[in-house]
Design an enzyme around this catalytic site. Structure first.
Site, PDB file in Angstrom:
ATOM      1  N   TYR A   1      39.407  59.109  27.980  1.00 26.41           N
ATOM      2  CA  TYR A   1      39.837  59.461  29.342  1.00 26.41           C
ATOM      3  C   TYR A   1      41.287  59.046  29.567  1.00 26.41           C
ATOM      4  O   TYR A   1      42.098  59.827  30.079  1.00 26.41           O
ATOM      5  CB  TYR A   1      38.902  58.754  30.328  1.00 26.41           C
ATOM      6  CG  TYR A   1      39.073  59.141  31.783  1.00 26.41           C
ATOM      7  CD1 TYR A   1      38.451  60.273  32.295  1.00 26.41           C
ATOM      8  CD2 TYR A   1      39.826  58.350  32.646  1.00 26.41           C
ATOM      9  CE1 TYR A   1      38.578  60.611  33.642  1.00 26.41           C
ATOM     10  CE2 TYR A   1      39.954  58.686  33.994  1.00 26.41           C
ATOM     11  CZ  TYR A   1      39.328  59.808  34.486  1.00 26.41           C
ATOM     12  OH  TYR A   1      39.458  60.143  35.814  1.00 26.41           O
TER      13      TYR A   1
ATOM     14  N   SER B   1      44.949  60.770  37.367  1.00 20.24           N
ATOM     15  CA  SER B   1      44.236  59.523  37.660  1.00 20.24           C
ATOM     16  C   SER B   1      45.234  58.380  37.580  1.00 20.24           C
ATOM     17  O   SER B   1      46.277  58.502  36.928  1.00 20.24           O
ATOM     18  CB  SER B   1      43.155  59.316  36.590  1.00 20.24           C
ATOM     19  OG  SER B   1      42.612  58.015  36.657  1.00 20.24           O
TER      20      SER B   1
END
Ligand code: NAD
Length: 260
Positions: free
Chosen positions: A155, A142
């Site tokens: 995350y 990401s």
């Protein structure tokens, strides 16, 4: 492309990016092992659609929080398909909350599904790749593997960890004809992002429209969501001969987000 007849195991491929990547690899003649949760009829429809492209397709429902299930899935994939050439670590979940309210069980689940599961798939898949003398490992990380955002402690930590794992495996396997890279997407419109829009609106006390305009796409200079098709094409490129010298890389596909 010379990928015809190879086998790819893609974690979290019953939905979103993983499913799009599975479909794209199947279109290039790659046999597919699907993984992830979902309704039986949706998973059956995905298998039928992939088989319709003339490749083999298996489904393994291993839970990416369970190391023993992950290890069995990798061995079963190699045994049932006859080889395991491409591993794409893609399963992921998100939770958005202030650090002082962040549920410890969500921290544990996110670290397990994004980071630890990739360790377990890689450590189990690499012996097969070394034996074959060829392998491609792609971690769907990401932009949050490169930069942070508030309220996403687990995350961001897990994805930064995945970037570190990617670099380590890339250099460690440099002479084995096995590459390991991370794709670092900005925002992609998938069920995972749809869920975050509501959560972020709640955490920040703003409307969902404001979340899309002022939060999600604020940092994407193209002002466009990344598409699953664009990610699938990057993944295919990383499996091509032209990419044999790309390893240990964290590659942004984020509309310029992490450039500025
Ligand atoms: P998604 O929710 O559509 O798909 C997630 C997949 O992971 C599903 O198949 C789900 O069943 C699977 N999964 C979740 N928990 C699992 C578990 N315990 N065991 C096995 N499978 C499990 O989400 P997506 O947007 O397609 O996300 C895929 C990956 O891409 C994630 O790692 C995510 O962090 C990453 N990513 C997404 C975006 C985005 O904007 N959508 C951006 C950057 C990175």
């Amino acid at each position: 492309m010379a990928l015809k007849g190879k086998t790819a195991l893609i974690t979290g491929s019953t939905s979103g990016i993983g499913l799009a990547v599975a479909q794209a690899f199947a279109s290039e003649g790659v046999n597919i092992v699907l993984n992830g949760f979902g309704k039986k009829e949706d998973i059956d429809a995905a298998i039928t659609s992939i088989k319709g492209k003339g490749v083999k397709c298996l489904y393994n429902g291993a839970d990416m929080t369970k190391p023993d299930q992950i290890v069995s899935m990798v061995h079963d994939a190699a045994k049932e398909m006859g080889s395991l050439d491409i591993l794409i670590n893609n399963a992921g979940i998100q939770h958005v909350a202030k650090i002082e309210e962040f549920p410890p069980e969500k921290w544990d689940a996110i670290i397990a599904i994004i980071l630890s599961s990739s360790f377990h798939t890689i450590r189990t898949a690499v012996p097969y790749m070394k034996k074959q003398g060829w392998g491609r490992i792609i971690n769907n990380a990401s932009a949050h593997a490169l930069v942070a955002s508030p309220y996403k402690a687990a995350y961001v930590a897990a994805k930064h960890g995945l970037a570190g794992l990617t670099k380590t495996i890339g250099v460690e396997l440099g002479e084995n004809n096995i590459t390991c890279n991370a794709i670092c997407p900005g925002y992609v419109k998938t069920p995972l992002v749809d869920g975050q829009i509501a959560d972020t609106a709640r955490a920040r006390g703003i409307t969902e429209e404001e979340v899309v305009r002022d939060v999600l796409l604020k940092a994407q200079w193209t002002k466009k969501f990344v598409t699953t098709d664009q990610i699938a094409k990057l993944a295919l490129f990383l499996c091509s001969d032209a990419a044999e010298n790309i390893t240990g890389a964290t590659i942004p596909i984020d509309g310029g987000w992490t450039a500025a």
